[in-house]
Design a protein around this motif. Sequence first.
Motif, mmCIF file in Angstrom:
data_model
loop_
_atom_site.group_PDB
_atom_site.id
_atom_site.type_symbol
_atom_site.label_atom_id
_atom_site.label_comp_id
_atom_site.label_asym_id
_atom_site.label_seq_id
_atom_site.Cartn_x
_atom_site.Cartn_y
_atom_site.Cartn_z
ATOM 1 N N ILE A 187 0.816 -1.209 0.000
ATOM 2 C CA ILE A 187 0.000 0.000 0.000
ATOM 3 C C ILE A 187 0.854 1.264 0.000
ATOM 4 C CG2 ILE A 187 -0.341 0.535 2.466
ATOM 5 C CD1 ILE A 187 -3.378 0.525 1.850
ATOM 6 N N LEU A 188 2.107 1.130 0.439
ATOM 7 C CA LEU A 188 3.011 2.285 0.441
ATOM 8 C C LEU A 188 3.357 2.738 -0.967
ATOM 9 C CD1 LEU A 188 5.501 1.156 3.243
ATOM 10 C CD2 LEU A 188 3.431 2.536 3.483
ATOM 11 N N ASP A 189 3.248 1.846 -1.937
ATOM 12 C CA ASP A 189 3.563 2.178 -3.327
ATOM 13 C C ASP A 189 2.316 2.440 -4.160
ATOM 14 O OD1 ASP A 189 6.361 1.894 -2.985
ATOM 15 O OD2 ASP A 189 6.159 -0.285 -3.109
ATOM 16 N N ALA A 190 1.162 2.413 -3.534
ATOM 17 C CA ALA A 190 -0.093 2.655 -4.259
ATOM 18 C C ALA A 190 -0.279 4.151 -4.505
ATOM 19 C CB ALA A 190 -1.271 2.088 -3.467
ATOM 20 N N ASP A 191 -1.288 4.475 -5.311
ATOM 21 C CA ASP A 191 -1.599 5.873 -5.646
ATOM 22 C C ASP A 191 -2.372 6.509 -4.493
ATOM 23 O OD1 ASP A 191 -2.040 8.266 -7.016
ATOM 24 O OD2 ASP A 191 -3.907 7.500 -7.893
ATOM 25 N N ILE A 192 -1.656 6.846 -3.433
ATOM 26 C CA ILE A 192 -2.269 7.434 -2.244
ATOM 27 C C ILE A 192 -1.725 8.847 -2.039
ATOM 28 C CG2 ILE A 192 -2.651 5.201 -1.138
ATOM 29 C CD1 ILE A 192 -0.173 5.765 0.598
ATOM 30 N N SER A 200 4.342 -0.465 15.519
ATOM 31 C CA SER A 200 5.631 -0.390 16.202
ATOM 32 C C SER A 200 6.522 0.690 15.605
ATOM 33 C CB SER A 200 6.354 -1.733 16.119
ATOM 34 O OG SER A 200 6.790 -1.975 14.792
ATOM 35 N N VAL A 201 7.480 1.137 16.400
ATOM 36 C CA VAL A 201 8.399 2.173 15.933
ATOM 37 C C VAL A 201 9.296 1.642 14.818
ATOM 38 C CG1 VAL A 201 10.147 1.641 17.705
ATOM 39 C CG2 VAL A 201 10.084 3.911 16.655
ATOM 40 N N GLY A 202 9.633 0.350 14.868
ATOM 41 C CA GLY A 202 10.482 -0.209 13.823
ATOM 42 C C GLY A 202 9.818 -0.159 12.467
ATOM 43 N N VAL A 203 8.572 -0.591 12.399
ATOM 44 C CA VAL A 203 7.832 -0.543 11.135
ATOM 45 C C VAL A 203 7.535 0.910 10.764
ATOM 46 C CG1 VAL A 203 5.715 -1.233 9.963
ATOM 47 C CG2 VAL A 203 6.848 -2.819 11.524
ATOM 48 N N GLY A 204 7.212 1.731 11.753
ATOM 49 C CA GLY A 204 6.936 3.136 11.476
ATOM 50 C C GLY A 204 8.115 3.844 10.840
ATOM 51 N N ARG A 205 9.316 3.524 11.289
ATOM 52 C CA ARG A 205 10.503 4.146 10.703
ATOM 53 C C ARG A 205 10.678 3.709 9.247
ATOM 54 N NH1 ARG A 205 13.607 3.122 14.595
ATOM 55 N NH2 ARG A 205 13.675 5.176 15.569
ATOM 56 N N GLN A 206 10.411 2.449 8.945
ATOM 57 C CA GLN A 206 10.495 1.981 7.559
ATOM 58 C C GLN A 206 9.453 2.674 6.683
ATOM 59 O OE1 GLN A 206 10.290 -2.336 7.417
ATOM 60 N NE2 GLN A 206 11.569 -2.535 9.236
ATOM 61 N N ILE A 207 8.248 2.839 7.202
ATOM 62 C CA ILE A 207 7.193 3.503 6.449
ATOM 63 C C ILE A 207 7.570 4.951 6.172
ATOM 64 C CG2 ILE A 207 4.831 4.396 6.662
ATOM 65 C CD1 ILE A 207 4.106 1.759 8.038
ATOM 66 N N ALA A 208 8.085 5.640 7.187
ATOM 67 C CA ALA A 208 8.469 7.040 7.011
ATOM 68 C C ALA A 208 9.534 7.188 5.925
ATOM 69 C CB ALA A 208 8.983 7.609 8.337
ATOM 70 N N THR A 209 10.466 6.260 5.883
ATOM 71 C CA THR A 209 11.524 6.303 4.870
ATOM 72 C C THR A 209 10.953 6.109 3.474
ATOM 73 O OG1 THR A 209 13.140 5.447 6.467
ATOM 74 C CG2 THR A 209 13.694 5.249 4.130
ATOM 75 N N ARG A 210 10.062 5.144 3.327
ATOM 76 C CA ARG A 210 9.453 4.875 2.015
ATOM 77 C C ARG A 210 8.616 6.053 1.540
ATOM 78 N NH1 ARG A 210 8.421 -0.683 1.199
ATOM 79 N NH2 ARG A 210 7.076 -0.159 -0.582
ATOM 80 N N LEU A 211 7.800 6.587 2.438
ATOM 81 C CA LEU A 211 6.923 7.686 2.053
ATOM 82 C C LEU A 211 7.708 8.956 1.748
ATOM 83 C CD1 LEU A 211 3.913 7.311 4.521
ATOM 84 C CD2 LEU A 211 4.084 6.514 2.166
ATOM 85 N N ALA A 212 8.819 9.151 2.446
ATOM 86 C CA ALA A 212 9.635 10.345 2.203
ATOM 87 C C ALA A 212 10.146 10.385 0.766
ATOM 88 C CB ALA A 212 10.804 10.387 3.184
#
Length: 506
Positions: A187-192, A200-212
């Motif tokens: 979903i991070l690569d979808a048209d959002i 968790s903070v670990g997954v949250g940090r990965q998400i923040a990096t991808r979205l950035a």
Amino acid sequence: MTSANTLDQPFYRETTLARESLAASARESVRDRLRWVRQFREQVAARYPEIIAAIQADLPRLPQELLASDLLPTADACRFLEQSAEKLLKPSRMPDRHRPIWLMGERDTIHRRPHGIVAVIGTWNYPWFLNAVQIVQAIVAGNAVLWKPSELAGTSARLLHEMLVAAGVPANRFQMVPAIRENGAKILDADIDFLVFTGSVGVGRQIATRLAQRLIPSILELSGCDSLFVLDDANVEMAAQATWFGTTINKGQTCIAVRRALVAESVIDRYLESLRSLAADHAPWPLAMASQREQAQRLIDDAVAQGARLLEPVRTAGDRSMSPAVLVDVRPEMAICREATFAPIVAVLRGQDDADLLKQQSQCAYALGASIFTADATRAEAIAQQLPVGMVVVNDALVSAAHPATPFGGRRESGWGTTQGAEGLLAMTVPQAVSHKPGTFRPHYQIGEGESVPALERMLVGMLRSSHGSRLSVRMAGMWQIIRGMMQLGKSMPKAKSDSAAHSGQ
């Protein structure tokens, strides 16, 4: 909005339908959307046995706990929107007193526009409250929602989706993708256009990096390692009960659970005696995953190896059940005071005074919430001012986090953004300023022409002096400069045709 949707992006069909639904959403009023919010809220009250059964099918919990922690807060959050959303999302006209003189005559309005498609990566520990509030706020604000529920809460997720659509939410505006772990990454690569994540903070940090990488904004509701202060004038018995409640609610599977009790030296013996009576001979509880107990055991072993001790023995069963654990003689540098955990475990630290307790509390990077037990409200406020957390409760623990009108969110390792109250609703929008300028007088067009315009300079100096001069005489002189400059510019500037004159000459 993000870049155009392409066939190779994940969830192409879902995001295409969601994007198409936004046109209809733009034609609706907030009041239109609130009609289905009321329908949904009333169905929560009518169908509560079915909702409880669905949540219990995923994870066993008592009905009384589900009513208090999921159903009531969900319904109350909906009613808050019914009472407040229309006013909060209403266009706001800027008062004339705020308009600078160089924008004289202009009318400025702030509109709250939806992000577009909001992706929600949901959680399992409070599967209705935490998910429903984020989803409902996003749709009321005019967005379409693409929801990836937790794979541990599939049954309750299906019911939540079915009830919202039945209440009147257009199916294309609220779509649920399969609750499998892989879809969280896809979903991070979808048209959002925006994303809300709870986890968790670990997954949250990965998400923040991808979205950035795509410059997509987000709200991250991450882990906590919350503290509870017991000051020397506290109701010690109530503080112990609050500690136990805050540690064991939902079997410790709560981001704002009490993980650290910071207790004044003068009352710690009474506090521990009260806590011991609650912890004695407690049966093991099953946790959602074996990894939760494994982490808790590692933290307990590490603390004991460094001089801490268990107030009562911890009982275990199978590979994922454990009784609540209370560790005493803990120091702030131990891992148990620095890691987020999802198990019924609390560390007790002692301090000489308020300053010492605050110093120990500050050594943890998580900043979600805190509780303070004291008889002195002024003292509590002084401590709260020094806590870099999103929520502080005085003489209670946890429950205030579900107040429908207050914001909820953390700082530092606990994430960013808010998902509740007025701030949570507005976070689902972006502000857009719309400015209307009457007439045709536009002296500023000459600023960038590369030639000196003395009359324009005189007028601008007059604006600066009339608005910001320290004395009345300076401000009056500035007004005269404005008038003279405008008169001279009016004679020298080419006359711009008004719209009506331009059309009549065609």
